[in-house]
Design an enzyme around this catalytic site. Structure first.
Site, PDB file in Angstrom:
ATOM      1  N   ALA A  82      15.529  30.204  13.992  1.00  0.00           N
ATOM      2  CA  ALA A  82      14.971  28.866  13.738  1.00  0.00           C
ATOM      3  C   ALA A  82      15.862  27.837  14.428  1.00  0.00           C
ATOM      4  O   ALA A  82      17.067  28.054  14.586  1.00  0.00           O
ATOM      5  CB  ALA A  82      14.934  28.599  12.240  1.00  0.00           C
ATOM      6  N   GLN A 130      20.871  25.429  14.558  1.00  0.00           N
ATOM      7  CA  GLN A 130      19.961  26.555  14.750  1.00  0.00           C
ATOM      8  C   GLN A 130      20.581  27.808  14.139  1.00  0.00           C
ATOM      9  O   GLN A 130      21.789  27.887  13.928  1.00  0.00           O
ATOM     10  CB  GLN A 130      19.573  26.742  16.209  1.00  0.00           C
ATOM     11  CG  GLN A 130      20.656  27.190  17.144  1.00  0.00           C
ATOM     12  CD  GLN A 130      20.130  27.188  18.587  1.00  0.00           C
ATOM     13  OE1 GLN A 130      19.333  26.325  18.970  1.00  0.00           O
ATOM     14  NE2 GLN A 130      20.589  28.150  19.377  1.00  0.00           N
ATOM     15  N   ALA A 147      16.427  23.545  14.416  1.00  0.00           N
ATOM     16  CA  ALA A 147      16.038  22.234  13.873  1.00  0.00           C
ATOM     17  C   ALA A 147      16.959  21.167  14.459  1.00  0.00           C
ATOM     18  O   ALA A 147      17.798  21.464  15.321  1.00  0.00           O
ATOM     19  CB  ALA A 147      16.110  22.255  12.360  1.00  0.00           C
ATOM     20  N   ASP A 156      15.606  18.859  -0.701  1.00  0.00           N
ATOM     21  CA  ASP A 156      14.736  19.074   0.454  1.00  0.00           C
ATOM     22  C   ASP A 156      13.942  20.370   0.247  1.00  0.00           C
ATOM     23  O   ASP A 156      14.047  21.317   1.031  1.00  0.00           O
ATOM     24  CB  ASP A 156      15.630  19.174   1.710  1.00  0.00           C
ATOM     25  CG  ASP A 156      14.826  19.131   2.998  1.00  0.00           C
ATOM     26  OD1 ASP A 156      13.674  18.677   2.958  1.00  0.00           O
ATOM     27  OD2 ASP A 156      15.357  19.561   4.040  1.00  0.00           O
TER      28      ASP A 156
END
Lengths: 560, 103
Positions: A140, A146, A142, A296
């Site tokens: 992933a 990462q 972001a 979050d």
């Protein structure tokens, strides 16, 4: 606000000018040339001037969407700012809140060579000395970091979260620009003052600094693991502290299916209802039992394992609530959920959230119309997110400034509800939320240990005050006699500070009165005689009244 | 301070007050009755009674510490302190009276 921004006063530093011009360019490209132009001559890149001169027609794209695109294009700091504002319906219009909730945090990955450089610089040794294998393709990527799969030399499968290169410098520069902008707004645009832009940027700066410190994230993971030791249905990956630094986080590799991938979950044959119920229970417990919660909780951070346990990831953005605030928040939420309008308004008044210009009767009536409607509804049919939005909208309309932590809590619960509906459409969140919150509320009201700690603290404060008061008063009197007493008066427009100063002044007066009457009583009673004895007892009575008033003031805190 | 005999003594007194005088008042509040089913209220009541009784008993031997502290503080205040002590004692006797226990 139009025309109010003084161009000359924008305090861009020389080293920030390039970035300021970049920001202005992005704004101009998305139809905000007028805003870019007002950022001052330093920001006037060619694109900005062209855009201003061209005077484009109104963009067909809604302004909220253009704002989201601007933030996405401006990178990590602005994406995170947008995400924070998405939790503040008291500050930004609801349409923008909805748009900001869609902010994409996906960016192209950075090259593996840079991953290696960062890991080696942080760990202080070659990557191969720590990990026997690292997958160069990230799992992933972001805006902040990462993630790569890896295997430790010990054979343990792990994941490494590596911060993007130069992120710290970029964020620091952006935060400096935002701080400058907030400062100018607060000083020169009075309409923005109620929203306290400087305080927002300060709060955002702290939150972003925490999020980019992976040592803090590892500590949050450990804390969460400890909090939920008794919850077998939750799995938090264990951080490998030995191989974790500020920009590199190494943690246990835990695999699972994304919680919103319902088909994959069905293939695993797990009970969807129990997953959703557990998710909501964990969210509520973290907030109202521990005061430390995942701020979050979007679906990308929730996974489910084959055995039905929930895996929670990404502990960069955490919310914390003080125990006293938990009590206030619980009382408020219980009042809202049980439709007790008077209690809701009392809670808002107690927390000093209602402005002087608020029409209490109208606020009561608006709240009542919502709460009664929901109280009469079947609990299962209530959409918590919509309910929260309606209550927020009434508060915003009546100039009630709801605290940031309450909004964050509302957002967490609403997000969990959204996940719940995606995974299990028959999910009835209020069936779980209302009895849970009421029970926690009752248990906290009747918590002997908590109350005894408050009493013990007050006793110790009182003793300390008693011990110091005679000395302090003697010193004060001596200074007065010598004409050395100086009083510094400073105008502070910050409401909280003003309340604090008032509380301190009240306590000083109470302490002075207490000491005066107390010593007066001692002297009078010591001298004997009927009149003096009666006067002495009256004086003693007054001294105890003032002492109790002082203790009360200490227990209640500021501004009361 | 948590865990000291004084803290345990205060907790014990607080637990007695909560058990004898506050528990049922809280459980009888409208917002609690609206938020919980009668069965849930009964379950929470039994659980809280048990917890409060436990805190009350475990700190009972340490209540002397609280009294000693009050004596020291009020004693330093001379006759006025003695009057306040008498007042506190009378209040406590009323609070921990058998009528209070019965509730």
């Amino acid at each position: 606000m139009s025309g109010a921004l003084d161009l000359v006063l924008l305090p861009w530093r020389l080293r920030d000018i390039r970035r300021v011009r970049g920001i202005a360019g992005v704004l101009a490209r998305h139809g905000f040339a007028d805003v870019a132009a007002r950022m001052g001559p330093a920001a006037w890149a060619r694109g900005v001037i062209r855009a201003v001169l061209r005077r484009p027609k109104a963009s067909p794209v809604p302004v909220e969407r253009r704002i989201r695109r601007v933030l996405e294009e401006l990178g990590p700091t602005f994406i995170k700012l947008g995400q924070m504002l998405a939790t503040r319906p008291d500050l930004v219009p609801m349409a923008l809140v909805d748009e900001l909730s869609r902010l994409q945090d996906h960016v192209p990955p950075f090259p593996f060579d840079e991953v290696r450089q960062i890991v080696e610089a942080e760990l202080g040794q070659p990557m191969d000395a720590v990990y026997s294998e690292v997958d160069p393709v990230p799992v992933a990527a972001a805006s902040i970091a990462q993630v790569h799969y890896a295997t430790l030399k010990t054979g343990e499968p792990v994941v490494i979260k590596v911060q993007r290169p130069s992120l710290h410098q970029q964020i620091t520069g952006d935060l400096r620009i935002l701080a400058g902008l907030a400062s100018v707004l607060e000083s020169h645009v009075p309409e923005t003052r109620p929203f306290r832009p400087r305080a927002i940027v300060e709060e955002f700066t702290k939150s972003l600094q925490r999020e980019t410190d992976f040592l803090a994230e590892a500590a949050s993971m450990e804390r969460y693991r400890k909090m939920f030791e008794d919850e077998p249905g939750l799995c938090i990956p264990k951080p490998c502290l030995e191989w974790t630094r500020r920009r590199v986080l190494t943690m246990e590799r835990v695999e699972g299916v994304k919680v919103t991938d319902v088909e994959a979950l069905k293939a695993l044959d797990v009970d969807l209802k129990s997953i959703v119920d557990l998710g909501m229970r964990l969210t509520l417990r973290s907030i109202f039992e521990f005061g430390f919660f995942h701020a979050d909780p979007h679906p990308g951070n929730f996974f489910v394992r084959r055995d039905g346990t929930i895996v929670l990831l990404d502990f960069g953005m955490m919310g914390t609530i003080e125990p006293r605030r938990i009590d206030e928040m619980l009382a408020f939420m219980v009042a809202v959920l049980t439709g007790d309008v008077d209690m809701v308004v009392d809670q808002l008044l107690d927390a000093d959230l209602i402005g002087d210009d608020t029409d209490l009767r109208s606020l009561r009536s608006d709240l009542k119309s919502i709460l009664v409607r929901y109280a009469d509804a079947n609990l299962g049919s209530v959409n918590v997110a919509v309910f929260i939005q309606e209550v927020m909208a009434v508060n915003v309309r009546h100039h009630v400034l709801l605290p940031a932590d309450l909004l964050l809590v509302g957002k967490s619960i609403a997000t969990m509800e959204g996940i719940g509906h995606q995974v299990y459409p028959e999910f009835k969140p209020l069936d779980a939320i209302r009895p849970y919150l009421t029970e926690v509320y009752v248990r906290r009201l009747l918590d002997a240990k908590k109350h005894s700690q408050v009493v013990a603290r007050s006793v110790m404060d009182g003793l300390s005050l008693l011990k110091d008061a005679p000395f302090d008063i003697r010193r004060l009197l001596r200074k007065m006699r010598r004409g050395e007493l100086t009083v510094n008066l400073r105008s502070v427009d910050d409401e909280a500070r003003r309340r604090h100063s008032t509380a301190v002044a009240n306590r000083a007066v109470l302490a002075g009165l207490f000491a005066t009457f107390f010593f007066g009583a001692v002297v009078l009673l010591d001298q004997g005689g009927t009149v003096r004895t009666v006067a002495g007892w009256v004086s003693a009575g007054f001294s105890w009244l003032f002492f109790l008033g002082l203790l009360w003031s200490l227990v209640r805190g500021d501004g009361r | 301070m948590p865990g000291t005999p004084l803290a345990r003594g205060i907790e014990s007194i607080m637990a007695e007050v909560l058990r004898a005088h506050v528990l049922d008042t809280v459980l009888d509040r409208p917002e609690v009755r609206r938020g919980l089913s009668p069965e849930a209220i009964q379950r929470i009541r039994s659980d809280l009674l048990e917890r409060l009784a436990k805190s009350e008993e475990s700190g009972r031997p340490d209540r002397g510490e609280v009294e000693a502290l009050l004596d020291a503080v009020l004693g330093a205040a001379g006759p006025a302190g003695a009057a306040v002590k008498a007042l506190l004692k009378s209040c406590w006797e009323r609070v921990s009276s058998p009528e209070g226990e019965k509730r």
